[in-house]
Design an enzyme around this catalytic site. Sequence first.
Site, mmCIF file in Angstrom:
data_model
loop_
_atom_site.group_PDB
_atom_site.id
_atom_site.type_symbol
_atom_site.label_atom_id
_atom_site.label_comp_id
_atom_site.label_asym_id
_atom_site.label_seq_id
_atom_site.Cartn_x
_atom_site.Cartn_y
_atom_site.Cartn_z
ATOM 1 N N CYS A 1 -52.376 -31.097 48.961
ATOM 2 C CA CYS A 1 -52.767 -32.324 48.232
ATOM 3 C C CYS A 1 -52.390 -32.576 46.962
ATOM 4 O O CYS A 1 -53.125 -32.374 45.806
ATOM 5 C CB CYS A 1 -54.134 -32.881 48.738
ATOM 6 S SG CYS A 1 -54.576 -34.714 48.034
ATOM 7 N N CYS B 1 -54.791 -34.897 44.996
ATOM 8 C CA CYS B 1 -55.854 -34.272 44.677
ATOM 9 C C CYS B 1 -55.852 -33.398 43.503
ATOM 10 O O CYS B 1 -56.831 -33.429 42.708
ATOM 11 C CB CYS B 1 -56.381 -33.521 45.806
ATOM 12 S SG CYS B 1 -56.622 -34.175 47.358
ATOM 13 N N ASP B 2 -54.768 -32.353 43.275
ATOM 14 C CA ASP B 2 -54.858 -31.554 42.420
ATOM 15 C C ASP B 2 -53.511 -31.318 41.367
ATOM 16 O O ASP B 2 -53.439 -30.665 40.600
ATOM 17 C CB ASP B 2 -54.545 -29.931 43.078
ATOM 18 C CG ASP B 2 -55.736 -29.988 44.365
ATOM 19 O OD1 ASP B 2 -56.682 -30.453 43.820
ATOM 20 O OD2 ASP B 2 -55.534 -29.529 45.387
#
Length: 334
Positions: free
Chosen positions: A136, A139-140
Amino acid sequence: MSDTRHTKVLIIGSGPAGYTAGVYASRAMLEPLLVQGIEPGGQLTTTTEVENWPGDTEVQGPDLMVRMEAHARAMGCEVIGDIIASLELDKRPFVAHGDSGTTYTADAVILATGARAKWLGLPSEEKFKGFGVSACATCDGFFYRGQEIVVIGGGNTAVEEALFLTNFASKVTLIHRRDELRAEKILQNRLMKNPKIEPLWHHQLEEVYGTDSPLGVEGVKVKHVDTGEITDIPCKGVFVAIGHAPANELVKDVLETHMGGYVVTQPDSTATSIPGVFAAGDLTDHKYRQAVTSAGMGCMAALEAERWLAEQGEDAGKDTSEPLGYGVENPAAE
């Protein structure tokens, strides 16, 4: 303390298919319950710009899902933050057991559990998950500001991840086992024009390596698919973007599936192999896998559930000894 809730229509899942089913089932006065699941909002909550949602030239994925949830609630759908751990489809009313301890009984069920990211299955990939290996970018990606990273894959997901990661990384190497991408042409053009992205063709990920204390990625070893030659690529992050698999844990041993686990539905319908159980979205769609097609199937499922319930008449909601399927636990809810 355990609780039991009954509903005419239980919607399991909360992506575009689930929320749209909630809107239409509510408008049909079915008073549906929608259980959001392990990832409220579905895959769109982990994407950034969405440019192919009709009516929005550009919209952030998480914002779109917030709007969809609000729409479903406004229509009268009760949205519940719970995870269905097991589902019994062998008699009616159907029975779903929530991770919260709540038991849900339903005259009809709409499955909209979506799909989840695929992984390569390498031991080193597993070792560094959450410590440099991710599926992701939204997300990261922030954690790799000014760093060199690699993306694995060649479809829309991989190209979208690579493009997004250029907002943070100093360099993105896109590793693909073929010499051409499967992504949409407009995305391919953007990738090829981006000076931060370097494609590496005819290679596949062989190993992720790094430090043990603290746990972190230092690079990857990739293998040429024709010659077998190993190349070392230093990097701090590895993003695996090789597609998704249907989240079918609840029904894979109960409903008919095909194409690697996608739930089979009747032609031009969302009806499954068990009467009263409908499937919509990425759980059943191995071909298109788009937010707009998922929403369309959510609409279909709600309308078909309404029609099916009307046909049942007085029998709806009553126990039946007719064998309809088998209960199955959901290991993802543990």
